[in-house]
Scaffold this motif. Structure first.
Motif, PDB file in Angstrom:
ATOM      1  N   PRO A  27       0.821  -1.216   0.000  1.00 40.97           N
ATOM      2  CA  PRO A  27       0.000   0.000   0.000  1.00 40.97           C
ATOM      3  C   PRO A  27       0.858   1.270   0.000  1.00 40.97           C
ATOM      4  O   PRO A  27       2.021   1.261   0.402  1.00 40.97           O
ATOM      5  CB  PRO A  27      -0.829  -0.122   1.279  1.00 40.97           C
ATOM      6  CG  PRO A  27      -0.133  -1.112   2.123  1.00 40.97           C
ATOM      7  CD  PRO A  27       0.672  -1.997   1.223  1.00 40.97           C
ATOM      8  N   LEU A  28       0.245   2.356  -0.435  1.00 40.69           N
ATOM      9  CA  LEU A  28       0.929   3.644  -0.553  1.00 40.69           C
ATOM     10  C   LEU A  28       1.645   4.046   0.737  1.00 40.69           C
ATOM     11  O   LEU A  28       2.798   4.491   0.691  1.00 40.69           O
ATOM     12  CB  LEU A  28      -0.089   4.721  -0.960  1.00 40.69           C
ATOM     13  CG  LEU A  28       0.427   6.153  -1.019  1.00 40.69           C
ATOM     14  CD1 LEU A  28       1.524   6.309  -2.050  1.00 40.69           C
ATOM     15  CD2 LEU A  28      -0.722   7.103  -1.323  1.00 40.69           C
ATOM     16  N   ASP A 112      -1.559   5.422  -5.675  1.00 40.33           N
ATOM     17  CA  ASP A 112      -2.272   4.306  -5.062  1.00 40.33           C
ATOM     18  C   ASP A 112      -3.077   3.603  -6.154  1.00 40.33           C
ATOM     19  O   ASP A 112      -3.988   4.196  -6.735  1.00 40.33           O
ATOM     20  CB  ASP A 112      -3.181   4.823  -3.957  1.00 40.33           C
ATOM     21  CG  ASP A 112      -3.879   3.724  -3.179  1.00 40.33           C
ATOM     22  OD1 ASP A 112      -3.901   2.560  -3.635  1.00 40.33           O
ATOM     23  OD2 ASP A 112      -4.405   4.044  -2.099  1.00 40.33           O
ATOM     24  N   THR A 118       1.023  -0.034  -5.254  1.00 42.05           N
ATOM     25  CA  THR A 118       1.439   1.346  -5.463  1.00 42.05           C
ATOM     26  C   THR A 118       2.356   1.426  -6.677  1.00 42.05           C
ATOM     27  O   THR A 118       3.246   0.597  -6.837  1.00 42.05           O
ATOM     28  CB  THR A 118       2.199   1.875  -4.217  1.00 42.05           C
ATOM     29  OG1 THR A 118       1.352   1.744  -3.076  1.00 42.05           O
ATOM     30  CG2 THR A 118       2.639   3.317  -4.400  1.00 42.05           C
TER      31      THR A 118
END
Length: 159
Positions: A27-28, A112, A118
């Motif tokens: 994830p970001l 995102d 990502t």
């Protein structure tokens, strides 16, 4: 997640510009922390080799300098931050000791993609076409992909 990680796509968008794109299976927030927190960055940035952090000022106008060590070899890199927009982009200068005074301005953006993925995109611009060609011929792409594989390993921890 069973996504196959591929090498970064490195393309010349003009005789002075390089575009780099790579997706990460994280994830970001995790990817941003890996770029902005020196205790994480130092574990992957130098291809997983020992990285001496001589300077780290993660703020607009801040200076950074790293020396990557591999056996008896040492490779120095440095730059200054022009812009930092948390979780969106970092704009900085980049200089490799192997090509002193040949500086690129790199803009790295973080996107995102959803589902815990990502995209990191870096656009670098050089002063001259010769500087751009020299950096591409330096082995930059191979070193970059080694660093990104070390980043993949860091991001996979404690998933």
């Amino acid at each position: 997640m069973s996504t196959t990680i591929k090498d970064a796509v490195v393309t010349s968008t003009s005789d002075r510009e390089v575009h780099i794109e790579r997706d990460f299976d994280a994830p970001l927030d995790r990817v941003w922390d890996a770029y902005s927190r020196i205790e994480q960055l130092s574990r992957w940035w130098g291809r997983g080799h020992v990285l001496d952090v001589e300077r780290w000022e993660f703020r607009k106008g801040g200076h950074w300098r790293f020396v990557e060590r591999e056996g008896d070899e040492a490779y120095g890199f440095e730059g200054r931050f022009r812009e930092i927009t948390p979780k969106e982009r970092i704009v900085q200068s980049f200089e490799w000791d192997g090509m002193p005074a040949h500086i690129s301005i790199d803009t790295t953006t973080f996107t995102d993609l959803g589902n815990g993925r990502t995209r990191v995109t870096t656009d670098g611009i050089f002063h001259t076409a010769e500087e751009c060609a020299g950096m591409l011929a330096s082995g930059m792409e191979g070193g970059l992909n080694e660093s990104y594989r070390a980043l993949d390993a860091l991001l996979a921890e404690n998933r």
